[in-house]
Write a protein that holds these residues in place. Structure first.
Motif, short mmCIF file in Angstrom:
data_model
loop_
_atom_site.label_atom_id
_atom_site.label_comp_id
_atom_site.label_asym_id
_atom_site.label_seq_id
_atom_site.Cartn_x
_atom_site.Cartn_y
_atom_site.Cartn_z
N ALA A 1 0.84 -1.20 0.00
CA ALA A 1 0.00 0.00 0.00
C ALA A 1 0.87 1.24 0.00
O ALA A 1 1.75 1.39 0.84
N GLU A 2 0.59 2.15 -0.93
CA GLU A 2 1.31 3.42 -0.96
C GLU A 2 0.68 4.46 -0.04
O GLU A 2 1.33 5.44 0.30
N SER A 3 -0.59 4.24 0.32
CA SER A 3 -1.32 5.27 1.07
C SER A 3 -2.18 4.64 2.15
O SER A 3 -2.46 3.44 2.14
N GLU A 4 -2.63 5.49 3.06
CA GLU A 4 -3.55 5.04 4.10
C GLU A 4 -4.88 4.62 3.50
O GLU A 4 -5.55 3.73 4.02
N ALA A 5 -5.25 5.25 2.38
CA ALA A 5 -6.50 4.86 1.72
C ALA A 5 -6.43 3.42 1.21
O ALA A 5 -7.40 2.66 1.33
N GLU A 6 -5.28 3.03 0.65
CA GLU A 6 -5.12 1.64 0.21
C GLU A 6 -5.17 0.69 1.40
O GLU A 6 -5.78 -0.38 1.33
N LEU A 7 -4.53 1.08 2.48
CA LEU A 7 -4.57 0.24 3.69
C LEU A 7 -6.00 0.08 4.19
O LEU A 7 -6.38 -1.00 4.64
N ALA A 8 -6.78 1.14 4.08
CA ALA A 8 -8.18 1.05 4.50
C ALA A 8 -8.94 0.07 3.62
O ALA A 8 -9.82 -0.66 4.10
N ALA B 1 3.25 2.53 2.93
CA ALA B 1 2.45 2.85 4.11
C ALA B 1 2.14 1.61 4.94
O ALA B 1 1.85 1.70 6.14
N GLY B 2 2.21 0.47 4.33
CA GLY B 2 1.92 -0.81 4.97
C GLY B 2 1.59 -1.84 3.92
O GLY B 2 1.84 -1.62 2.72
N ALA B 3 1.02 -2.95 4.34
CA ALA B 3 0.74 -4.02 3.38
C ALA B 3 -0.28 -4.98 3.94
O ALA B 3 -0.54 -5.01 5.15
N LEU B 4 -0.84 -5.79 3.06
CA LEU B 4 -1.66 -6.95 3.42
C LEU B 4 -0.82 -8.18 3.10
O LEU B 4 -0.35 -8.34 1.97
N HIS B 5 -0.64 -9.03 4.09
CA HIS B 5 0.28 -10.16 3.94
C HIS B 5 -0.40 -11.45 4.41
O HIS B 5 -1.08 -11.45 5.44
#
Length: 448
Positions: free
Chosen positions: A109-116, A152-156
């Motif tokens: 995720a590049e952004s908090e929106a993608e993380l959401a 920004a983070g990821a789904l793993h």
């Protein structure tokens, strides 16, 4: 750089002959058809699989090689979790190395929106038992220590796996034969044989084979065949380009994808690179006919594809591709044994340079192979897995939307159980054929 040649020049491995009868005829030698034949034979039935070209010569050998649970439609996820278990069993049963490795797969995720958005998917599948979780920015950086991007983070999902498609599917086909299935390559199905309003077998270029059950698992070609029998499905095909690098130092041992770059470590020491957000579509009669059903998908991602007004000659939705034929006619399936689209050269270059930029310690990244595949897709990004009510004895498993390789054993087992009259063990209502004709709204699968 070499263009991927699998299936074009490989000798026929399964030459037949075509039997006169079978319990079930499976049309299509991709992963879905192969696994359906495997599990039918495992139940003591006599399946015959007919393939117009070569086993796994089209999309089943051209995909990323991900065996992925994360990001699945909630209705697909239980079947994919079963497939994850079946892959492990198959790796033992088949007796050949499938390239299956548990490596973990990651959405970046590049952004908090993608993380959401990732969190929204986790909420939608809560209680499923899948081990997917969100990673923090720090955990993501630790997962990709040489990467330049600060995610920004990821789904793993740690239990997700990879396999080598062009090795695995032919090996699974050989295992199906050892179970008792018959596979006949270079044998196009021309029409489903119908007597008294129900399936009586299949008419192929090598003759008739009688059977009370037929499964259409023809990938990008399914809609064209089904149309001959009055069954309309709004299936189209999109072209995706992939490149394999030469051997490189390891920067990540699993698979990951961000906005414009997906990569997976291969057993030969290279990486498979792709862009999951870029596809090409060749406009034809079906594209215009089905456009109303694709409007929700187009609204969600209007710039994710490039449109070409004319398909190369012989493509499933080409302007000059025949839509009607008789059982004695040469069909489009015989005229194009292997659908082998040319890779998008600019995309190949972008992928190689993008991988270099992301992992600068690698230096110059050279490509070894480049290829493209035609992905059979549906308006809601989930497949059709159903019986055809209008033609008793006919079953359909198609429109995998680029998700077919990993879930292949799961849907193969489901189809075998369905035909054998067993409880399939899953709710298949999301995949029903009638959803496109009963007034149901198009409900898109996950956008992650």
């Amino acid at each position: 750089m070499t263009v991927f040649p699998l299936g074009l020049h490989r000798p026929v491995e399964h030459a037949g002959p075509l039997p006169e009868t079978a319990d079930v005829v499976v049309i299509g030698g991709g992963v879905i058809g192969v696994m359906t034949a495997y599990y039918l034979a495992d139940r003591g039935l006599r399946p015959v699989l007919v393939e117009k070209g070569r086993v796994a010569a089209e999309q089943s050998s051209r995909n990323w090689g991900w065996v992925r649970q994360q990001g699945r439609d909630p209705a697909e996820l239980p079947i994919m979790m079963e497939a994850n278990r079946l892959w492990r069993d198959l790796a033992v049963e088949v007796g050949e190395d499938l390239g299956l490795r548990q490596c973990g797969l990651t959405y970046l995720a590049e952004s908090e929106a993608e993380l959401a958005g990732f969190q929204g998917w986790l909420d939608a599948v809560a209680g499923s038992g899948v081990d997917s979780r969100l990673l923090s920015a720090g955990e993501t950086a630790a997962l990709l220590p040489g990467g330049r991007t600060r995610w920004a983070g990821a789904l793993h999902t740690a239990s997700d796996m990879k396999a080598e498609p062009w090795i695995a599917v032919p090996a699974l086909a050989r295992a199906a034969v050892r179970k008792g299935a018959v596979i006949v390559e270079h044998c196009a199905a021309r029409l489903v044989d119908v007597e008294g309003g129900r399936v009586a077998g299949v008419i192929t270029e090598q003759g008739r084979i009688r059977a009370p059950e037929v499964v259409v698992a023809g990938g990008a070609w399914s809609s064209l065949l089904l149309r001959q029998h009055g069954i309309r499905i709004p299936q189209l095909s999109v072209k995706a380009t992939v490149v394999a690098t030469k051997a490189l130092p390891e920067v990540h041992g699993g698979g990951a994808t961000g906005q414009s770059l997906a990569f997976r470590r291969r057993d030969d020491g290279g990486y498979t690179l792709a862009n999951g957000g870029f596809h090409e579509i060749f406009l034809g009669w079906d594209a215009f006919r089905h456009v109303p059903k694709y409007i929700p998908q187009l609204r969600r991602d209007p710039w994710g594809r490039v449109y070409h007004p004319i398909a190369p000659r012989g493509y499933p939705d080409g302007w000059s591709t025949p839509r009607v034929w008789r059982d004695v006619d040469e069909t489009p399936f015989e005229r194009m044994r292997v659908l082998n689209p040319a890779p998008h050269r600019k995309t190949v270059a972008r992928l190689l340079r993008g991988f270099e930029r992301e992992f600068p310690a690698l230096g110059r990244v050279e490509g070894a192979l480049a290829w493209a595949g035609m992905i059979d897709t549906m308006p809601d990004i989930v497949p059709v897995v159903d019986r055809a009510d209008s033609l008793p004895g006919l079953s359909i498993c198609t429109g995998m939307c680029g998700h077919g390789f990993g879930i292949g054993p799961g849907f193969g087992r489901v189809m075998a159980s369905m035909i054998a009259g067993e409880d399939v063990g899953h709710d298949l209502s999301r995949f029903r054929l009638s959803r496109f004709s009963d007034g149901s709204a198009i409900a898109l699968g996950p956008d992650i």
